[in-house]
Design a protein around this motif. Structure first.
Motif, PDB file in Angstrom:
ATOM      1  N   ASP A 198       0.849  -1.189   0.000  1.00  0.00           N
ATOM      2  CA  ASP A 198       0.000   0.000   0.000  1.00  0.00           C
ATOM      3  C   ASP A 198       0.885   1.240   0.000  1.00  0.00           C
ATOM      4  O   ASP A 198       1.375   1.673   1.039  1.00  0.00           O
ATOM      5  N   THR A 199       1.089   1.829  -1.174  1.00  0.00           N
ATOM      6  CA  THR A 199       2.015   2.958  -1.305  1.00  0.00           C
ATOM      7  C   THR A 199       1.459   4.243  -0.711  1.00  0.00           C
ATOM      8  O   THR A 199       2.187   5.240  -0.620  1.00  0.00           O
ATOM      9  N   THR A 200       0.179   4.253  -0.262  1.00  0.00           N
ATOM     10  CA  THR A 200      -0.370   5.442   0.394  1.00  0.00           C
ATOM     11  C   THR A 200      -0.017   5.471   1.875  1.00  0.00           C
ATOM     12  O   THR A 200      -0.246   6.467   2.547  1.00  0.00           O
TER      13      THR A 200
END
Length: 142
Positions: A116-118
């Motif tokens: 999850d790059t957020t």
């Protein structure tokens, strides 16, 4: 129990894996998750964290990550704790050993096995350097 993967055992072999170790196994939403690390070189301070997801019958779930496996190769780390949220996302506490001592991280992986790059910076929260931490556990609150 030979109904589990026909032999009662699941063994994950990878040419990438030189010296691996498993630190946790969790069952969530009818899947079995195995969390571990694999040394990537003969250097004792080099490893990559890994997650393997199996179906309840002991076969690998190829819909998860890449053919059932997630390598947290965006960092060199030894995974040491994991938690699974109710939505199936996972948080992995890991560390690496740079020249200045241990550096700790939390990586968030979505339920489908994609980082999850957020979360944090590109999926990783890095604890501040220069501070001594005591290793503990990772727990999720509702």
């Amino acid at each position: 129990d030979t109904s589990f993967n026909t032999t009662g055992t699941y063994i994950y072999n990878s040419s990438y894996d030189r010296r691996g170790f498993l630190f946790d196994v969790r069952i969530h939403n009818n899947y079995i998750y195995a969390f571990g690390s694999s040394r990537t070189t003969v250097d004792a301070n080099s490893a990559t964290s890994v997650i393997v997801r199996l179906n309840m019958n002991g076969t690998i779930d190829t819909s998860f990550g890449t053919n059932g496996v997630v390598w947290l190769s965006n960092q060199t780390s030894f995974a040491m704790r994991a938690a699974i949220a109710s939505d199936g996302s996972m948080y992995i506490l890991s560390y690496n050993v740079p020249g200045s001592g241990r550096q700790y991280f939390i990586t968030k992986v979505n339920a489908n096995g994609v980082i999850d790059t957020t979360f944090g910076t590109s999926g990783i929260y890095a604890y501040p350097t220069g501070i001594t931490y005591i290793e503990g556990d990772i727990v999720l609150d509702k």
